[in-house]
Motif scaffolding. Sequence first.
Motif, mmCIF file in Angstrom:
data_model
loop_
_atom_site.group_PDB
_atom_site.id
_atom_site.type_symbol
_atom_site.label_atom_id
_atom_site.label_comp_id
_atom_site.label_asym_id
_atom_site.label_seq_id
_atom_site.Cartn_x
_atom_site.Cartn_y
_atom_site.Cartn_z
ATOM 1 N N TYR A 108 39.856 59.168 31.425
ATOM 2 C CA TYR A 108 40.775 59.723 32.434
ATOM 3 C C TYR A 108 42.063 60.224 31.780
ATOM 4 C CZ TYR A 108 44.556 59.681 35.807
ATOM 5 O OH TYR A 108 45.663 60.022 36.542
ATOM 6 N N GLU A 109 42.592 59.457 30.835
ATOM 7 C CA GLU A 109 43.838 59.871 30.196
ATOM 8 C C GLU A 109 43.661 61.173 29.410
ATOM 9 O OE1 GLU A 109 45.362 56.785 27.748
ATOM 10 O OE2 GLU A 109 46.212 55.644 29.422
ATOM 11 N N VAL A 110 42.526 61.298 28.739
ATOM 12 C CA VAL A 110 42.304 62.490 27.919
ATOM 13 C C VAL A 110 42.084 63.726 28.776
ATOM 14 C CG1 VAL A 110 40.727 63.567 26.253
ATOM 15 C CG2 VAL A 110 41.431 61.170 25.952
ATOM 16 N N THR A 111 41.299 63.562 29.841
ATOM 17 C CA THR A 111 40.949 64.718 30.676
ATOM 18 C C THR A 111 41.924 64.944 31.825
ATOM 19 O OG1 THR A 111 39.520 63.350 32.087
ATOM 20 C CG2 THR A 111 38.523 64.376 30.140
ATOM 21 N N GLY A 112 42.604 63.899 32.261
ATOM 22 C CA GLY A 112 43.545 64.035 33.365
ATOM 23 C C GLY A 112 42.883 64.110 34.725
ATOM 24 N N ALA A 113 41.603 63.777 34.809
ATOM 25 C CA ALA A 113 40.892 63.836 36.094
ATOM 26 C C ALA A 113 39.866 62.705 36.155
ATOM 27 C CB ALA A 113 40.198 65.181 36.273
ATOM 28 N N PHE A 114 39.849 62.019 37.300
ATOM 29 C CA PHE A 114 38.885 60.937 37.467
ATOM 30 C C PHE A 114 37.460 61.462 37.641
ATOM 31 C CE2 PHE A 114 41.767 57.321 37.990
ATOM 32 C CZ PHE A 114 40.954 56.299 37.540
ATOM 33 N N GLU A 115 37.336 62.731 38.025
ATOM 34 C CA GLU A 115 35.996 63.291 38.178
ATOM 35 C C GLU A 115 35.198 63.199 36.878
ATOM 36 O OE1 GLU A 115 38.502 65.358 41.304
ATOM 37 O OE2 GLU A 115 38.727 64.607 39.268
ATOM 38 N N THR A 116 35.887 63.336 35.744
ATOM 39 C CA THR A 116 35.187 63.251 34.460
ATOM 40 C C THR A 116 34.667 61.828 34.200
ATOM 41 O OG1 THR A 116 37.332 62.913 33.385
ATOM 42 C CG2 THR A 116 36.453 65.146 33.407
ATOM 43 N N VAL A 117 35.363 60.829 34.751
ATOM 44 C CA VAL A 117 34.884 59.449 34.627
ATOM 45 C C VAL A 117 33.562 59.295 35.369
ATOM 46 C CG1 VAL A 117 35.396 57.029 35.111
ATOM 47 C CG2 VAL A 117 37.237 58.563 34.387
ATOM 48 N N PHE A 118 33.465 59.898 36.546
ATOM 49 C CA PHE A 118 32.226 59.816 37.317
ATOM 50 C C PHE A 118 31.105 60.626 36.654
ATOM 51 C CE2 PHE A 118 35.412 59.426 40.982
ATOM 52 C CZ PHE A 118 35.512 58.056 40.794
ATOM 53 N N VAL A 119 31.462 61.727 36.024
ATOM 54 C CA VAL A 119 30.473 62.492 35.267
ATOM 55 C C VAL A 119 29.966 61.654 34.093
ATOM 56 C CG1 VAL A 119 30.114 64.514 33.798
ATOM 57 C CG2 VAL A 119 31.396 64.734 35.933
ATOM 58 N N PHE A 120 30.870 60.956 33.442
ATOM 59 C CA PHE A 120 30.491 60.058 32.347
ATOM 60 C C PHE A 120 29.501 59.001 32.839
ATOM 61 C CE2 PHE A 120 31.436 55.848 30.459
ATOM 62 C CZ PHE A 120 30.966 56.064 29.175
ATOM 63 N N GLY A 121 29.797 58.407 33.990
ATOM 64 C CA GLY A 121 28.889 57.416 34.556
ATOM 65 C C GLY A 121 27.525 58.002 34.881
ATOM 66 N N PHE A 122 27.510 59.217 35.392
ATOM 67 C CA PHE A 122 26.254 59.903 35.716
ATOM 68 C C PHE A 122 25.418 60.112 34.454
ATOM 69 C CE2 PHE A 122 23.518 63.485 36.578
ATOM 70 C CZ PHE A 122 23.132 63.323 37.899
ATOM 71 N N ILE A 123 26.065 60.553 33.379
ATOM 72 C CA ILE A 123 25.354 60.798 32.119
ATOM 73 C C ILE A 123 24.816 59.485 31.541
ATOM 74 C CG2 ILE A 123 25.640 61.577 29.726
ATOM 75 C CD1 ILE A 123 27.699 63.607 30.775
ATOM 76 N N VAL A 124 25.609 58.436 31.613
ATOM 77 C CA VAL A 124 25.162 57.135 31.115
ATOM 78 C C VAL A 124 23.919 56.671 31.872
ATOM 79 C CG1 VAL A 124 25.765 54.688 30.957
ATOM 80 C CG2 VAL A 124 27.417 56.420 30.251
ATOM 81 N N CYS A 125 23.900 56.878 33.188
ATOM 82 C CA CYS A 125 22.725 56.510 33.983
ATOM 83 C C CYS A 125 21.482 57.276 33.530
ATOM 84 C CB CYS A 125 22.989 56.772 35.465
ATOM 85 S SG CYS A 125 24.111 55.595 36.247
ATOM 86 N N ALA A 126 21.653 58.558 33.233
ATOM 87 C CA ALA A 126 20.519 59.359 32.760
ATOM 88 C C ALA A 126 19.992 58.829 31.431
ATOM 89 C CB ALA A 126 20.948 60.824 32.628
ATOM 90 N N ILE A 127 20.900 58.416 30.542
ATOM 91 C CA ILE A 127 20.481 57.860 29.258
ATOM 92 C C ILE A 127 19.764 56.530 29.464
ATOM 93 C CG2 ILE A 127 21.284 57.014 27.016
ATOM 94 C CD1 ILE A 127 23.630 58.978 27.253
#
Length: 218
Positions: A145-164
């Motif tokens: 979140y700090e690097v991107t400035g948006a919580f949406e990227t945190v949820f995208v990260f979670g989505f990708i982790v689920c796929a893995i």
Amino acid sequence: MAVLVVMMSMTISNMNVVFPTYAEVVGLGAIVGGFMVTAASLADIALNPILGTTADKFGPTKPFIGWTVVTMVSFVILYFSVNSPILAIVGAGINDVMYALCGVGLATFTMAWFGKKDYERIFSTVMMFGYLVASLGVPIMMKIYEVTGAFETVFVFGFIVCAIIIVCLLVGEKQSAKLPQETVEVAAEAAPQEEAAPEEPQPPQELENPGVDAYRRR
């Protein structure tokens, strides 16, 4: 593969910790953030027996994959919940699936993959790495979140982790078929049966009866 599944699952299982911060940052407010945590806690009460039932009926791996897909859906809902308190609360409740999986699912699929032989040692080793990564899960998500400035990227990260996680489950399921497994029943059948030593016959014992003895002495 089991270690990877546990590590990644536990990385995103603590998502409910960041919900209050998310609600404050996007302007939903502290109350909505509190209700998001409440929804996750209530969902956890209902999900544990449901996850256990599905594992008993369909085996551990297929339900794990299915519930991981449900977690992916929750991340999609959370992604679009920036301006919707209802979506935020609903998404938080559904997202608790991964937290529940880390309680019930990890134990059942580990036993299914490795069997009961040395299960305690294997499971403790797998969970050791899982807890190590879980302790860094929240800092990792907050750093994103700090690097991107948006919580949406945190949820995208979670989505990708689920796929893995799903990919690792599929690969691990195939690899587990090649592992030697031993159940308690098989071990019991393979163990040599010890024959019980015959009991030595005991000499008959005379019953003492003071009344009869006195009569015989007359």
